[in-house]
Design a protein around this motif. Structure first.
Motif, mmCIF file in Angstrom:
data_model
loop_
_atom_site.group_PDB
_atom_site.id
_atom_site.type_symbol
_atom_site.label_atom_id
_atom_site.label_comp_id
_atom_site.label_asym_id
_atom_site.label_seq_id
_atom_site.Cartn_x
_atom_site.Cartn_y
_atom_site.Cartn_z
ATOM 1 N N UNK A 127 45.373 30.835 51.153
ATOM 2 C CA UNK A 127 44.411 30.077 50.353
ATOM 3 C C UNK A 127 43.967 30.948 49.190
ATOM 4 N N UNK A 128 43.933 30.370 48.023
ATOM 5 C CA UNK A 128 43.642 31.130 46.808
ATOM 6 C C UNK A 128 42.259 30.757 46.286
ATOM 7 N N UNK A 129 41.519 31.792 45.883
ATOM 8 C CA UNK A 129 40.153 31.590 45.380
ATOM 9 C C UNK A 129 39.920 32.455 44.150
ATOM 10 N N UNK A 130 38.980 31.994 43.325
ATOM 11 C CA UNK A 130 38.411 32.800 42.245
ATOM 12 C C UNK A 130 36.935 33.003 42.559
ATOM 13 N N UNK A 131 36.411 34.180 42.207
ATOM 14 C CA UNK A 131 34.966 34.382 42.354
ATOM 15 C C UNK A 131 34.428 35.010 41.082
ATOM 16 N N UNK A 132 33.210 34.655 40.798
ATOM 17 C CA UNK A 132 32.504 35.168 39.622
ATOM 18 C C UNK A 132 31.084 34.689 39.742
ATOM 19 N N UNK A 133 30.730 33.702 38.934
ATOM 20 C CA UNK A 133 29.419 33.083 39.093
ATOM 21 C C UNK A 133 29.338 32.290 40.394
ATOM 22 N N UNK A 134 30.483 31.790 40.860
ATOM 23 C CA UNK A 134 30.551 31.052 42.114
ATOM 24 C C UNK A 134 31.957 31.181 42.677
ATOM 25 N N UNK A 135 32.140 30.748 43.926
ATOM 26 C CA UNK A 135 33.452 30.757 44.566
ATOM 27 C C UNK A 135 34.161 29.447 44.265
ATOM 28 N N UNK A 136 35.433 29.540 43.874
ATOM 29 C CA UNK A 136 36.179 28.354 43.475
ATOM 30 C C UNK A 136 37.591 28.441 44.046
ATOM 31 N N UNK A 137 38.007 27.399 44.784
ATOM 32 C CA UNK A 137 39.369 27.380 45.318
ATOM 33 C C UNK A 137 40.318 26.820 44.270
#
Length: 784
Positions: A127-137
């Motif tokens: 499963x791939x995610x981005x994080x920064x201001x919030x977590x996003x798949x």
């Protein structure tokens, strides 16, 4: 039984006893046979051993042995790949042609087709995610744009722990440079528990020119010359021997102050301080601190980033007017100069009760026949109420006509609690009734006010304050102190504590301050008192003939504070030398700073404070309003409305709710979506819709503070993160080999794979070799 890293299982365990008996019988037969051979030596028994091994191998195969090995079940475990999408990945590392973010994005995208990520996907559900201001798949890492203004890794892990609760999560790859906002203080208890985290440090060494502001702090004091001190920590990277300017601007962008730095070090951390005087009207003072490289060339010198060159800060200034009640035993120069000094402070308004005559028995000094009132007021009946003989004659002086003060000590708590401080000067204890003294104590302990007693013939022990409610508040003991003498001529000195208090000093340098103290004339009235009480602070002392006497002592009492100034004729200081008129200025300044310190922390009926959670963007701002009624008891029935003004000038209203934990405390939350300055003003009304008071506060939102603090990343934090979770830091170049090692690690979902040993040719071959070896030895050595 563990064999070759796997468990050994015998399928025919019911035949184990039978096989053991045959093994013993065979071993006994072989030993008996070879014992009868006449030949001697080790070769005979070597042949016997080979035959025994061959028999045991055949019997082992009869038991049908299996090897059982636990391996991760392919496709059953989940593995997360989380990429940092924050602005700090736009930085170029030394020797790189592209920013670090684009390089890692290229690796992640390419490895989907051929590389470590493809291999990982074959073994796990990835499963791939981005994080920064919030977590996003995301479906793939082409979604990376590196525009988020914060890196909320702890918040992302918290979100992951909730999403994957009770699911077979095997581990987490985190691609980041370590510049995160919310993790360092929370490593002791990660929300993901014992799930291993494998940080991949994508930051390289950066030797690019850069100037940044690491931290800005603000100190406020009652110090008249500099009520606000702004301290900035500036990092200079690869700008050796080049001037760098640090500048402070106000909210309107006007330049307030600046300093120039010039270091000969390749990397240097410098601290600069600014002493600022905010305006007198606005209770909020907003400032921006900026750093910039100065150059003789027209173009600005190139930096790694300019997003770390500015930080903003707000000072919530004490906002009056603060009312002070002066109670004087007689009109004398002390009151005159004290009043003159405070008249120059726009935040302080002085009301006073001055006794001009003590009370007298009725049978003495009779006036005209039938007259029972004090003849001192004869002829003023229309302007001033007359006083009876047995009451003191008091003159009330108010700062304005609508001020609630009569020519007597305040009768109610509402009248008394309107003041922030009470000054008692040359007034004996018996002037106050016991009830009034207890109310004064409540004024300090419950209301949080300040009380200051000046020295004089009717003060301290001479005024018989020992064993009274007022005496209990004072920071010095009065029992045992002589009541019939005063300290003679001596010199004024500051204690160690006094040197540390800016409100006590009138000069910025120690040498100048010592010279000023030496110029203070000998005081003729300094009360002798007992020792200072535990917890009090000796600020100044008076030395005479080698002996030190307390001069200025302070202490906290309940919510407020009490101060003892044992000098009764400090006003002589201003007239000590006609050639130095600045002595009078010093006296006035001392009085103002002393009273500013006394009233600075005195609470008002309504107080508001804000707390900004900068761990993610946009930050959440917690607003807390403390409300007291007019008697300064917590008020839990009030209506609290908060008006917030954002950086664009737009206003919004929030209604605060009563806290479930603290009486009289109202709370609400606000999300600050824009960078810049915010102000909040609350107006509070009681249950009868009457105004109780209002208060203001402010805060600033600075995005990217943590993002760009360390251009080379934060490898130490990633090491701590890996250690706290049971993982390890993985180099980007070693990802392919590390994915192979993951197959050998214990994972949430495992399956058992078995392989039979008994039908493997190697076992029959070994048995055959044993029997052939035995036969060969017998033929070689001539055994029968």
């Amino acid at each position: 039984m563990v064999f070759l890293g796997a468990s050994l299982i015998l399928q025919q365990q019911d035949k184990l006893v039978w096989a053991a008996c045959l093994a013993l019988l065979g071993i006994a037969a072989v030993i008996y046979t070879y014992a009868r051979f006449p030949q001697r030596g080790g070769w005979k028994w070597a042949a016997a051993l080979l035959k025994i091994l061959g028999i045991l191998l055949l019997l082992f195969c009869v038991l049908e042995p299996l090897l059982a090995r636990k391996e991760p079940k392919k496709g059953a475990n989940i593995f997360l790949v989380v990429g940092d999408n924050s602005e700090s990945l736009q930085i170029k590392d030394t020797g790189a042609d592209e920013p670090r973010g684009e390089l890692v994005q290229k690796d992640l995208v390419e490895s989907e087709e051929k590389g470590w990520l493809k291999d990982l996907n074959e073994e796990f559900k990835v499963h791939r995610f981005l994080f920064g201001e919030r977590l996003q798949r995301v479906n793939n890492f082409e979604a990376l744009n590196f525009e988020d203004r914060s890196s909320s890794l702890h918040g992302a892990l918290d979100d992951i722990s909730q999403r994957y609760e009770d699911r077979p999560l095997a581990g987490i790859f985190v691609f980041t440079d370590g510049n995160v906002n919310d993790l360092d203080a929370k490593l002791a208890k990660l929300p993901t528990g014992d799930i291993p985290i494998y940080p991949v440090n994508i930051a390289g060494e950066s030797s690019t020119r850069d100037t940044s502001i690491r931290q800005v702090s603000l100190n406020q004091s009652a110090f008249e010359d500099a009520p606000v001190t702004v301290n900035a920590e500036v990092v200079l990277n690869q700008v050796a021997n080049e001037p760098v300017e640090v500048t402070v601007y106000d909210k309107e962008g006007n330049k307030v102050d600046s300093q120039t730095l010039n270091s000969d070090q390749a990397i240097a951390i410098e601290t600069v301080s600014f002493q600022l005087k905010p305006g007198v009207e606005d209770p909020l003072a907003f400032y921006e601190v900026r750093v910039s490289q100065t150059s003789k060339e027209e173009e600005e010198p190139e930096e790694a980033t300019t997003k770390n060159n500015m930080q903003s800060i707000v000072a919530v200034m004490p906002h009056g007017p603060y009312s002070v009640l002066y109670i004087g035993g007689r009109p004398d120069p002390s009151f005159k100069f004290f009043k003159r000094a405070l008249s120059e402070d726009h935040e302080v308004e002085l009301a006073s009760l001055i006794r001009i005559a003590k009370r007298e028995p009725k049978f003495q000094y009779k006036g005209r026949e039938g007259e029972s009132s004090n003849p001192l007021f004869r002829g003023f009946r229309g302007e001033q109420d007359t006083e009876d003989y047995d009451k003191p004659v008091i003159i009330a002086m108010k700062p304005s006509d609508d001020f609630d003060l009569e020519a007597e000590f305040p009768k109610t708590d509402d009248q008394l609690f309107q003041f922030s401080a009470i000054v008692i000067d040359k007034m004996e204890a018996e002037f106050f009734t016991f009830n009034q003294q207890e109310r004064l104590q409540q004024f300090v302990s419950r209301r949080g006010g300040g009380v200051l007693m000046f020295g004089g013939r009717e003060s301290f022990a001479k005024g018989k304050y020992d064993k009274t409610p007022i005496g209990e508040m004072l920071p010095i003991y009065l029992n045992g102190a002589p009541t019939n003498r005063e300290v003679g001529a001596g010199e004024v000195n500051l204690s160690r504590e006094g040197w540390l208090q800016p409100w006590v000093r009138l000069r910025s340098e120690r040498g100048s301050e010592e010279a000023r103290l030496a110029d203070i004339p000998a005081l003729s009235t300094v009360n002798t008192v007992g020792d200072q009480k535990p917890g009090s602070s000796l600020v100044s002392y008076y030395r005479q003939n080698g002996k030190d006497y307390p001069l200025l002592v302070t202490q906290s009492f309940g919510k407020g504070k009490s101060v003892a100034l044992t000098a009764g004729d400090l006003w002589r200081w201003g007239f000590s030398n006609p050639d130095h008129p600045e002595f009078m200025d010093d006296l006035n300044k001392f009085y103002r700073q002393l009273m500013r310190w006394v009233i600075t922390d005195v609470p008002k009926p309504v107080a508001i404070k804000s707390a900004v959670d900068g761990s993610r963007f946009p930050p959440k701002v917690s607003l807390e309003v403390e409300v007291n009624d007019r008697a300064y008891f917590p008020d839990s029935t009030a209506e609290v409305i908060i008006e917030i003004t954002d950086p664009e000038g737009k206003t919004s209203e929030l209604r605060a709710a009563l806290s479930s934990q603290d009486p009289g405390v109202y709370v609400t939350d606000y999300t600050a979506v824009n960078e810049g300055f915010y102000s909040a003003r609350t107006v509070v009304k009681d249950e009868e819709n009457e105004p109780l008071g209002e208060a203001v506060t402010g805060w600033t939102v600075n995005s990217g503070l943590e993002e760009f603090q360390n251009l080379s990343g934060n490898a130490a934090l990633l090491d701590k993160l890996a250690g706290a979770s049971g993982g390890e830091v993985v180099e980007q170049s070693e990802l392919a080999s590390f994915v192979e090692k993951l197959k050998e690690k214990p994972l949430p979902v495992m399956e058992t794979r078995t392989s039979p040993l008994w039908h493997l040719p190697v076992f029959f071959l070994l048995a055959l070799l044993c029997f052939a070896g035995e036969w060969g030895l017998k033929r070689w050595k001539g055994l029968p």
